[in-house]
Design an enzyme around this catalytic site. Structure first.
Site, PDB file in Angstrom:
ATOM      1  CG  ASP A  11      -0.460  -0.134   2.385  1.00 46.17           C
ATOM      2  OD1 ASP A  11       1.069  -0.913   2.474  1.00 46.17           O
ATOM      3  OD2 ASP A  11      -0.704   0.526   3.608  1.00 46.17           O
ATOM      4  CG  HIS A 246       6.976  -0.739  10.703  1.00 49.86           C
ATOM      5  ND1 HIS A 246       6.944  -1.078  12.085  1.00 49.86           N
ATOM      6  CD2 HIS A 246       6.895   0.364  10.707  1.00 49.86           C
ATOM      7  CE1 HIS A 246       6.956  -0.245  12.656  1.00 49.86           C
ATOM      8  NE2 HIS A 246       6.951   0.947  11.943  1.00 49.86           N
TER       9      HIS A 246
END
Length: 310
Positions: A11, A246
């Site tokens: 995303d 992340h």
């Protein structure tokens, strides 16, 4: 050594961009395609950002657009993401880049994943670093995929630590908890790379400064967006001194699983009530997943920086 065949679902915000660079530059991975989803930005912007990053890196990996909304059909929740990744998802760095729209694959992301997994049964590793909507819809459309995928590595969840978008919830799970619940209870061979480990992988600003010294477009762009990301971290937690890698860690776990230690657990996802998106250990369930609880952060950071070498 034979490269691992992977599909990366993004995303594309800032750490997604870093994960894309890490995956494309890795000598261990054969990146067959990138699929997009809403999350940090709307899906159309995630596709644009992904194409821009690939264009910058001079990579021709095909990009397939996926889900626009969570399974609930609600509008994507983007408020926190805008504060972290900027209005465009890339630290507001696209406005002056003269981006030329690339060819977009006509096939939908869900169909691309299903077709590719069936073409290479038991060979494909799926890396999901955004909301799990595409994967949930893949399971709905063709449940056989569960038994044909080699491995699924997911950046998501906060099983033993606080969340980030809420005190109890991590952003990717919170963005579509119904999809997360369906995926984590699906019997897929899952490794969950959550905030339990990713918040230990802080990329310090002095590492980013190394990219600034290299006066080329790629290094300057990635230094710019990563410094924006670090600034956002400092706004939320003054003195933190870096940003969590992340999404890159999820890619790193595929490259070298020994970066992390895992424990097999049943994981529950809250989909109703006051703690929507919370991931917690359950005493029973349909299948256990491997939850990352420890990471060799220094070894991973060194590998990440060496692989990128902007």
């Amino acid at each position: 050594m034979e490269k691992k065949k992977v599909i990366l679902d993004v995303d594309t915000g800032i750490d997604d961009a870093l994960a894309i660079a890490y995956a494309t530059k890795s000598k261990c991975l054969d990146l067959l395609g990138i699929t997009t989803c809403f999350g940090n930005v709307h899906v159309e912007d995630a596709t644009r950002n992904t194409q821009f990053v690939l264009q910058l890196l001079k990579e021709e990996t095909p990009v397939y657009q996926g889900s626009e909304r969570p399974l609930s059909g609600k509008e994507p929740y983007l408020e926190v993401a805008k504060k972290i990744h900027g209005n465009d998802g890339l630290g507001n760095h696209l406005q002056d880049k003269g981006y030329a729209q690339h060819h977009q694959e006509e096939k939908h992301a869900i169909d691309f994943v299903i077709d590719t997994v069936k073409t290479y049964p038991h060979e494909i590793t799926l890396i999901f670093v955004g909301p799990l909507t595409n994967l949930a819809r893949i399971i709905e459309k063709d449940p056989e995929i569960i038994h044909l995928v080699k491995e699924v590595v997911i950046m998501g969840g906060a099983v033993t630590v606080p969340g980030n978008v809420r005190s109890y919830a991590e952003a990717n799970i919170f963005s579509d908890p119904n999809a997360a619940k369906k995926v984590l209870q699906s019997s897929l061979p899952i490794t969950l790379v959550g905030l339990d480990v990713t918040m230990n992988t802080l990329l310090p600003r002095n590492s980013v400064d190394q990219w600034l010294k290299n006066e080329n477009e790629v290094s300057q762009f990635f230094a710019g967006i990563t410094n924006y990301y670090i600034d956002a971290y400092e706004n939320f937690q003054p003195g933190i001194g870096g940003c969590g890698l992340h999404d890159p860690l999820a890619v790193g776990v595929v490259i070298d699983p020994s970066f992390v230690e895992t424990k097999s657990m049943y994981i529950e996802v809250e989909t109703t009530g006051d703690m929507i998106g919370k991931t917690s250990v359950a005493t029973e369930g349909t299948s256990k997943i491997n939850v990352c609880l420890k990471v060799e952060e220094e070894r991973f950071l060194q590998h990440f920086m060496k692989t990128l070498e902007f």
